[in-house]
Design an enzyme around this catalytic site. Structure first.
Site, PDB file in Angstrom:
ATOM      1  N   GLU A 281      -3.124   6.777   7.873  1.00 27.63           N
ATOM      2  CA  GLU A 281      -4.011   7.586   7.041  1.00 27.63           C
ATOM      3  C   GLU A 281      -4.950   8.389   7.912  1.00 27.63           C
ATOM      4  O   GLU A 281      -5.427   7.897   8.948  1.00 27.63           O
ATOM      5  CB  GLU A 281      -4.872   6.699   6.126  1.00 27.63           C
ATOM      6  CG  GLU A 281      -4.196   6.208   4.891  1.00 27.63           C
ATOM      7  CD  GLU A 281      -5.159   5.416   4.011  1.00 27.63           C
ATOM      8  OE1 GLU A 281      -6.328   5.228   4.409  1.00 27.63           O
ATOM      9  OE2 GLU A 281      -4.742   4.980   2.935  1.00 27.63           O
TER      10      GLU A 281
ATOM     11  N   LYS B 144       0.833  -1.203   0.000  1.00 26.64           N
ATOM     12  CA  LYS B 144       0.000   0.000   0.000  1.00 26.64           C
ATOM     13  C   LYS B 144       0.866   1.249   0.000  1.00 26.64           C
ATOM     14  O   LYS B 144       0.481   2.299  -0.519  1.00 26.64           O
ATOM     15  CB  LYS B 144      -0.934  -0.015   1.207  1.00 26.64           C
ATOM     16  CG  LYS B 144      -2.087  -1.001   1.108  1.00 26.64           C
ATOM     17  CD  LYS B 144      -3.020  -0.854   2.301  1.00 26.64           C
ATOM     18  CE  LYS B 144      -4.291  -1.677   2.112  1.00 26.64           C
ATOM     19  NZ  LYS B 144      -4.044  -3.104   2.084  1.00 26.64           N
TER      20      LYS B 144
ATOM     21  N   ARG C 215      -6.186  -8.631  -8.122  1.00 25.78           N
ATOM     22  CA  ARG C 215      -6.769  -9.973  -8.088  1.00 25.78           C
ATOM     23  C   ARG C 215      -8.267  -9.849  -8.294  1.00 25.78           C
ATOM     24  O   ARG C 215      -8.816  -8.747  -8.393  1.00 25.78           O
ATOM     25  CB  ARG C 215      -6.506 -10.638  -6.733  1.00 25.78           C
ATOM     26  CG  ARG C 215      -6.957  -9.761  -5.566  1.00 25.78           C
ATOM     27  CD  ARG C 215      -6.887 -10.451  -4.235  1.00 25.78           C
ATOM     28  NE  ARG C 215      -7.047  -9.553  -3.108  1.00 25.78           N
ATOM     29  CZ  ARG C 215      -8.185  -9.043  -2.670  1.00 25.78           C
ATOM     30  NH1 ARG C 215      -9.313  -9.323  -3.307  1.00 25.78           N
ATOM     31  NH2 ARG C 215      -8.223  -8.251  -1.624  1.00 25.78           N
TER      32      ARG C 215
END
Length: 673
Positions: A200, A116, A294
């Protein structure tokens, strides 16, 4: 096209891939752990190979064993599904070394998005706006703590290699940060083998939307529109739908553009999803969240609204074919919703529900209802894997029709033996605010303690299970001699009665119940308008509960062992202990309190033992860590005192209520007891 593929996964996604492969004439190879030897995906595949012990780290996460299984079975390609090794470079590299095709995007795409941290850096370079936060290389606790203070609270700690809500923790204040960081890293390491995290800013009213991409190896890249995934619990999606409700066209176009830009930068060449968080308080301002390289759990809602089989497209692209359609040829029609059916009890802080199934039946084929499941009647739910059992998907011309059909599917998918979140799903679908703008705070706002009590539904279960118990008592003198007040020879028209003690195991409360019988009908004095009739079937006992001429519920009841009974009706299930009043009176005096001891509040695996006999503990001190469904739960000492005995060791599997640690209370506790 491939002649034979291996599926490096389990459960419902393995069965889902098998279904498409069979339609395409491709043979399938299943892999399985010791815990999954009798699983449905093993039975449905053409071939099956054992790959190790029950723990995922000794089976589904071992790339070398997956490759060995593929080579030995002659598989030409490996489809990883989602989770496990689906985004791990070691499997891709091993496939390359052995000349096996990986059904997924190229290595560079996965490498860039598998972290990430790296994905956010790439997104910023591509001009895609990201959520403010910290994603630098310095991972020291001190640096992370300092950056957290700069970002401000609340904030999110997220595993860099994470997904599915694992390794993610919300931090509301600075004094929580260290503990939440330790938990997030522990989960991240256990689930992904990588403890790196990023921070975040927490958006207070976020919407979670994602765009489905598919690319091929000839430079073509398309989007298949968006999905709404805002209804979540602890960052794990609960209900998804396509299209997103209340989404301005201008915002949707921004999402498609940003997603395609990310895909082009990555050279994306298979199915993948670009996820965004929208700030509902700022006009749905979109921020890039991550890319999942995916197939997604929620892919069926896109399939139903576009008519495209995403697994088929994955296989065709992996075999070197071009995309079957161009962007202008891809259309979307109708509405679809997906509910994730999990083995858990939302009424009790979502604790895991484990054990063997005693019954399983999917609904008869109905228009607009799809079930993706990895269960059969002999399945067992273990603590080793994710809690999701099945997905129920509804499709219709409108959102209301899709909601009605997914609700019908949830009500008719019969899973007996373990409890599920079906009651919560059904209440969400009927909640007035479900038609409003959805945010990830939906459950916290409207269902903070799980599903709301349904008194009428519970009363139907009570009547049905006690009636089933009574009808199944063996008829011989010693038994009937002990049933006080029951008159099998009562005059016609007069009710016979029996008194029992009924304990709702899930709610952990007990009540005395008097059951009346007149002819073939059973009823309760507290609610005489409800009448139950007991029917024996090949699959257990079926009890019809009626009010007048109207059917209230058809309840499936099963006796499991001893005093334990299980009831299921319209998706809702309950677990009971039933004991005749006389037997209860005789046994009550022998019950012993465990108030000073620590017992398992949910089933799971002991992953850490922090005390031993003779240690002194204070109330609230950490004693054990319990792992259930890939999540870690810290268990604390209920009282201050001395550890008398530890009844478990590292790696033990324990059931709910299992005695874990005995504690001798300190003198001050004993004095106030």
């Amino acid at each position: 096209m491939f002649q034979r593929i291996l599926i490096a996964n389990r459960g419902e996604i393995a069965c889902r891939i098998i279904r498409t492969a069979r339609r395409m004439g491709i043979e399938t190879v299943a892999v399985y752990s010791e815990a999954d030897a009798g699983a449905r995906h093993v039975a449905e595949a053409d071939f099956a190979v054992a790959i190790g012990a029950a723990s995922a780290s000794e089976s589904y996460l071992r790339a070398e064993r997956i490759i060995e299984a593929a080579v030995s079975s002659g598989a030409q390609a490996i489809h990883p599904g989602y989770g496990f090794l689906s985004e791990k470079l070691e499997l891709i590299d091993a496939c390359e070394q052995h000349g096996i095709q990986f059904v997924g995007p190229n290595r560079r795409a996965i490498a860039s998005m598998g972290s990430k941290i790296e994905s956010k850096r790439m997104a910023r370079a591509a001009g895609v706006v990201c959520v403010p936060g910290y994603d630098e290389d310095d991972q020291s606790p001190a640096r992370l703590r300092d950056e957290a203070v700069k970002i401000g609270f609340p904030l999110l700690i997220k595993a860099s290699a994470g997904g599915g809500g694992k390794g993610m923790r919300r931090v509301n204040a600075a004094d929580e940060f260290d503990a939440m960081l330790a938990l997030a890293r522990k989960e991240a390491l256990a689930s992904f083998g990588d403890e790196r995290v990023l921070l975040e800013k927490y958006i207070v009213n976020p919407r979670h939307l994602e765009v489905q991409l598919v690319g091929d190896r000839h430079g073509h890249l398309v989007h298949l529109f968006e999905r709404e995934c805002s209804i979540q619990r602890r960052f794990q999606k609960v209900i998804e739908e396509a299209p997103a409700n209340h989404l301005p066209t201008a915002v949707a176009e921004k999402l498609y553009e940003a997603a395609l830009r990310m895909g082009q930068v990555m050279g994306y060449d298979n199915a993948g999803t670009v996820e965004f968080v929208l700030d509902a308080d700022q006009g749905d301002t979109p921020y890039f969240l991550e890319v999942n390289t995916r197939l997604q759990v929620e892919h069926p809602v896109t399939e139903l609204t576009t008519g495209i089989d995403l697994v088929e497209w994955q296989l065709r692209v992996a075999a070197g074919e071009t995309l079957p359609l161009t962007q202008s040829q891809i259309k979307r029609n109708g509405w679809a919703m997906e509910c994730r059916l999990n083995a858990e009890e939302p009424e009790h802080d979502y604790r895991a529900s484990l054990g063997p199934l005693i019954g399983y039946a999917e609904p008869d084929k109905q228009a607009g209802v799809r079930i993706d499941s990895g269960l059969h009647a002999r399945s067992e739910v273990t603590p080793y894997y994710d809690s999701m059992l099945a997905k129920v998907i509804g499709f219709g011309a409108t959102r209301a029709e899709a909601a009605a059909r997914v609700r019908l599917g949830v009500e008719q998918l019969r899973i007996e033996g373990v409890r599920t979140n079906a009651s919560l799903l059904l209440q969400i679908l009927q909640h007035p605010e479900f038609s409003a703008v959805l945010t990830t705070r939906f459950l916290d706002q409207h269902f903070p303690n799980g599903p709301l009590p349904d008194v009428q539904q519970r009363q139907a279960h009570v009547l049905a299970v006690v009636a089933a118990w009574s009808a199944n008592q063996p008829v011989h003198n010693p038994v009937w001699g002990g049933l006080r007040g029951f008159r099998v020879t009562a005059p016609v028209g007069r009710g016979a009665a029996v008194d029992v003690q009924l304990r709702d195991v899930s709610a952990n409360d007990s009540a005395a119940v008097r059951l009346m019988q007149t002819g073939t009908a059973y009823w309760l004095p507290s609610q005489p308008e409800l009448q139950a009739r007991v029917l024996q079937s090949a699959h257990g006992v079926v009890v019809t509960v009626s009010e007048g001429n109207a059917l209230v519920a058809t309840v499936h009841v099963q006796h499991t062992a001893g005093q334990r009974w299980f009831s299921w009706a319209l998706g809702r299930s309950r677990v009971w202990d039933i004991e005749h009043d006389l037997a209860h009176s005789l046994n009550a005096s022998s019950a012993q309190s465990q108030g000073d001891n620590l017992s398992a509040s949910l089933p799971g695996r002991i992953s850490e033992v922090m005390v031993q006999a003779g240690d002194t503990v204070a109330a609230g001190d950490p004693v054990l860590t319990l792992e259930a469904m890939k999540l870690y739960h810290g268990l604390s000492a209920p009282v201050s005192g001395t550890v008398r005995q530890v009844h478990v060791k590292l790696g033990d599997i324990v059931g709910q209520g299992h005695l874990l640690v005995e504690i001798e209370p300190a003198a001050e506790n004993a004095a106030t007891a």
